[in-house]
Design an enzyme around this catalytic site. Structure first.
Site, mmCIF file in Angstrom:
data_model
loop_
_atom_site.group_PDB
_atom_site.id
_atom_site.type_symbol
_atom_site.label_atom_id
_atom_site.label_comp_id
_atom_site.label_asym_id
_atom_site.label_seq_id
_atom_site.Cartn_x
_atom_site.Cartn_y
_atom_site.Cartn_z
ATOM 1 N N HIS A 12 -0.496 -14.187 -0.130
ATOM 2 C CA HIS A 12 0.858 -14.506 0.306
ATOM 3 C C HIS A 12 1.147 -15.943 -0.115
ATOM 4 C CE1 HIS A 12 0.384 -10.845 2.523
ATOM 5 N NE2 HIS A 12 -0.574 -11.374 3.278
ATOM 6 N N VAL A 13 2.246 -16.147 -0.840
ATOM 7 C CA VAL A 13 2.512 -17.467 -1.402
ATOM 8 C C VAL A 13 3.777 -18.122 -0.865
ATOM 9 C CG1 VAL A 13 1.206 -17.000 -3.497
ATOM 10 C CG2 VAL A 13 3.650 -16.494 -3.446
ATOM 11 N N GLU A 25 0.828 -1.205 0.000
ATOM 12 C CA GLU A 25 0.000 0.000 0.000
ATOM 13 C C GLU A 25 0.865 1.260 0.000
ATOM 14 O OE1 GLU A 25 -3.823 2.056 2.224
ATOM 15 O OE2 GLU A 25 -2.839 0.364 3.195
ATOM 16 N N GLY A 28 -4.974 4.952 0.077
ATOM 17 C CA GLY A 28 -5.432 3.629 -0.288
ATOM 18 C C GLY A 28 -6.864 3.417 0.155
ATOM 19 N N GLY A 38 -6.636 6.949 -13.540
ATOM 20 C CA GLY A 38 -7.773 7.824 -13.783
ATOM 21 C C GLY A 38 -7.563 9.153 -13.076
ATOM 22 N N HIS A 97 -3.987 1.285 -13.892
ATOM 23 C CA HIS A 97 -5.004 2.261 -14.322
ATOM 24 C C HIS A 97 -4.705 3.603 -13.677
ATOM 25 C CE1 HIS A 97 -8.868 4.123 -15.205
ATOM 26 N NE2 HIS A 97 -8.957 4.445 -13.926
#
Length: 137
Positions: A85-86, A60, A78, A105, A103
Protein backbone atom coordinates in the site's frame (compact mmCIF):
# COMPACT_ATOMS: atom_id res chain seq x y z
CA UNK A 1 -12.80 -9.88 -20.75
CA UNK A 2 -16.55 -10.18 -20.33
CA UNK A 3 -17.62 -10.52 -16.70
CA UNK A 4 -21.35 -9.75 -17.04
CA UNK A 5 -22.48 -13.34 -16.41
CA UNK A 6 -20.26 -13.54 -13.33
CA UNK A 7 -21.69 -10.21 -12.11
CA UNK A 8 -25.16 -11.75 -12.13
CA UNK A 9 -23.91 -14.73 -10.12
CA UNK A 10 -22.00 -12.53 -7.64
CA UNK A 11 -24.97 -10.24 -7.08
CA UNK A 12 -27.46 -13.12 -6.69
CA UNK A 13 -26.68 -13.65 -2.97
CA UNK A 14 -24.75 -11.95 -0.16
CA UNK A 15 -20.96 -12.42 -0.22
CA UNK A 16 -17.77 -10.48 0.53
CA UNK A 17 -17.82 -8.65 -2.81
CA UNK A 18 -21.32 -7.29 -2.29
CA UNK A 19 -20.71 -6.59 1.41
CA UNK A 20 -17.72 -4.36 0.61
CA UNK A 21 -19.42 -2.68 -2.38
CA UNK A 22 -17.37 -4.11 -5.27
CA UNK A 23 -18.54 -3.69 -8.86
CA UNK A 24 -16.84 -5.79 -11.57
CA UNK A 25 -16.32 -4.28 -15.02
CA UNK A 26 -15.76 -5.94 -18.40
CA UNK A 27 -12.80 -4.83 -20.53
CA UNK A 28 -12.03 -5.20 -24.24
CA UNK A 29 -8.78 -7.07 -23.53
CA UNK A 30 -8.95 -10.84 -23.01
CA UNK A 31 -6.29 -10.80 -20.26
CA UNK A 32 -7.58 -7.93 -18.10
CA UNK A 33 -10.55 -7.09 -15.91
CA UNK A 34 -11.49 -4.29 -13.58
CA UNK A 35 -13.43 -3.62 -10.40
CA UNK A 36 -14.57 -0.46 -8.67
CA UNK A 37 -15.28 0.16 -4.99
CA UNK A 38 -16.46 3.32 -3.24
CA UNK A 39 -14.64 3.99 0.04
CA UNK A 40 -17.36 4.11 2.70
CA UNK A 41 -18.36 2.70 6.09
CA UNK A 42 -18.22 -0.88 4.72
CA UNK A 43 -14.51 -0.86 3.88
CA UNK A 44 -12.79 1.97 5.76
CA UNK A 45 -10.66 2.09 8.88
CA UNK A 46 -11.96 3.91 11.98
CA UNK A 47 -9.73 6.82 10.84
CA UNK A 48 -11.77 7.30 7.65
CA UNK A 49 -9.30 5.77 5.16
CA UNK A 50 -9.64 2.71 2.95
CA UNK A 51 -8.60 -0.39 4.90
CA UNK A 52 -5.56 -2.23 3.55
CA UNK A 53 -7.47 -5.47 4.10
CA UNK A 54 -10.31 -4.18 1.92
CA UNK A 55 -7.76 -3.32 -0.79
CA UNK A 56 -6.37 -6.86 -0.66
CA UNK A 57 -9.92 -8.28 -0.76
CA UNK A 58 -10.68 -6.14 -3.82
CA UNK A 59 -7.54 -7.39 -5.57
CA UNK A 60 -8.18 -11.04 -4.73
CA UNK A 61 -11.80 -10.80 -5.84
CA UNK A 62 -11.09 -9.08 -9.17
CA UNK A 63 -8.38 -11.66 -9.93
CA UNK A 64 -10.82 -14.43 -8.98
CA UNK A 65 -13.46 -13.00 -11.31
CA UNK A 66 -10.84 -12.82 -14.06
CA UNK A 67 -9.79 -16.44 -13.59
CA UNK A 68 -13.43 -17.52 -13.43
CA UNK A 69 -14.16 -15.72 -16.71
CA UNK A 70 -11.25 -17.56 -18.33
CA UNK A 71 -12.21 -20.96 -16.87
CA UNK A 72 -15.99 -21.11 -16.91
CA UNK A 73 -17.36 -23.89 -14.75
CA UNK A 74 -14.22 -24.10 -12.61
CA UNK A 75 -13.76 -22.99 -9.02
CA UNK A 76 -10.98 -20.38 -8.90
CA UNK A 77 -9.61 -19.74 -5.44
CA UNK A 78 -6.87 -17.43 -4.22
CA UNK A 79 -3.92 -19.25 -2.69
CA UNK A 80 -1.52 -16.32 -2.34
CA UNK A 81 -2.09 -12.57 -2.04
CA UNK A 82 0.75 -10.13 -1.47
CA UNK A 83 0.47 -6.38 -1.67
CA UNK A 84 2.05 -3.05 -0.94
CA UNK A 85 0.00 0.00 0.00
CA UNK A 86 1.61 3.26 -1.11
CA UNK A 87 -1.06 5.93 -0.58
CA UNK A 88 -4.12 6.46 1.62
CA UNK A 89 -7.59 7.02 0.20
CA UNK A 90 -10.18 8.97 2.17
CA UNK A 91 -13.79 7.98 2.64
CA UNK A 92 -15.93 9.30 -0.21
CA UNK A 93 -13.39 8.55 -2.96
CA UNK A 94 -13.67 5.56 -5.30
CA UNK A 95 -10.87 3.14 -6.12
CA UNK A 96 -10.51 1.10 -9.29
CA UNK A 97 -8.60 -2.18 -9.48
CA UNK A 98 -6.93 -2.98 -12.80
CA UNK A 99 -6.07 -6.69 -13.00
CA UNK A 100 -3.73 -8.08 -15.67
CA UNK A 101 -3.05 -11.78 -16.16
CA UNK A 102 0.68 -12.54 -15.95
CA UNK A 103 0.52 -16.34 -16.19
CA UNK A 104 -2.26 -18.66 -17.33
CA UNK A 105 -1.41 -22.26 -16.55
CA UNK A 106 -3.77 -25.21 -16.35
CA UNK A 107 -3.89 -25.12 -12.55
CA UNK A 108 -2.43 -21.72 -11.60
CA UNK A 109 -3.11 -18.15 -12.71
CA UNK A 110 -0.95 -15.23 -11.58
CA UNK A 111 -2.37 -11.70 -11.67
CA UNK A 112 -0.94 -8.23 -11.12
CA UNK A 113 -3.50 -5.81 -9.70
CA UNK A 114 -2.97 -2.05 -9.51
CA UNK A 115 -5.50 -0.17 -7.38
CA UNK A 116 -5.83 3.54 -8.18
CA UNK A 117 -7.85 6.45 -6.84
CA UNK A 118 -10.04 8.77 -8.93
CA UNK A 119 -7.01 10.93 -9.77
CA UNK A 120 -5.23 7.87 -11.21
CA UNK A 121 -2.67 7.74 -8.39
CA UNK A 122 -1.44 4.28 -7.37
CA UNK A 123 -2.87 3.20 -4.01
CA UNK A 124 -1.80 -0.45 -3.85
CA UNK A 125 -0.01 -3.00 -6.00
CA UNK A 126 -1.04 -6.61 -5.40
CA UNK A 127 0.07 -9.98 -6.76
CA UNK A 128 -2.58 -12.73 -6.66
CA UNK A 129 -2.12 -16.43 -7.41
CA UNK A 130 -5.28 -18.43 -8.07
CA UNK A 131 -5.64 -22.20 -8.00
CA UNK A 132 -7.99 -23.52 -10.70
CA UNK A 133 -10.14 -26.45 -9.59
CA UNK A 134 -11.68 -28.26 -12.52
CA UNK A 135 -15.13 -29.68 -11.90
CA UNK A 136 -15.18 -33.45 -11.64
CA UNK A 137 -17.61 -35.12 -14.03
Amino acid sequence: MNVEELNRLINSKPNLSTALGMEFISTPEADTCMARMKVDERNRQPFGFLSGGASLALAENVAGVGSSALCLGCACVGIEVSGSHVKAVAEGDTVTAYARLLHKGTTLHVWNVDIKDTLGDLISNVRVTNYIIKNKK
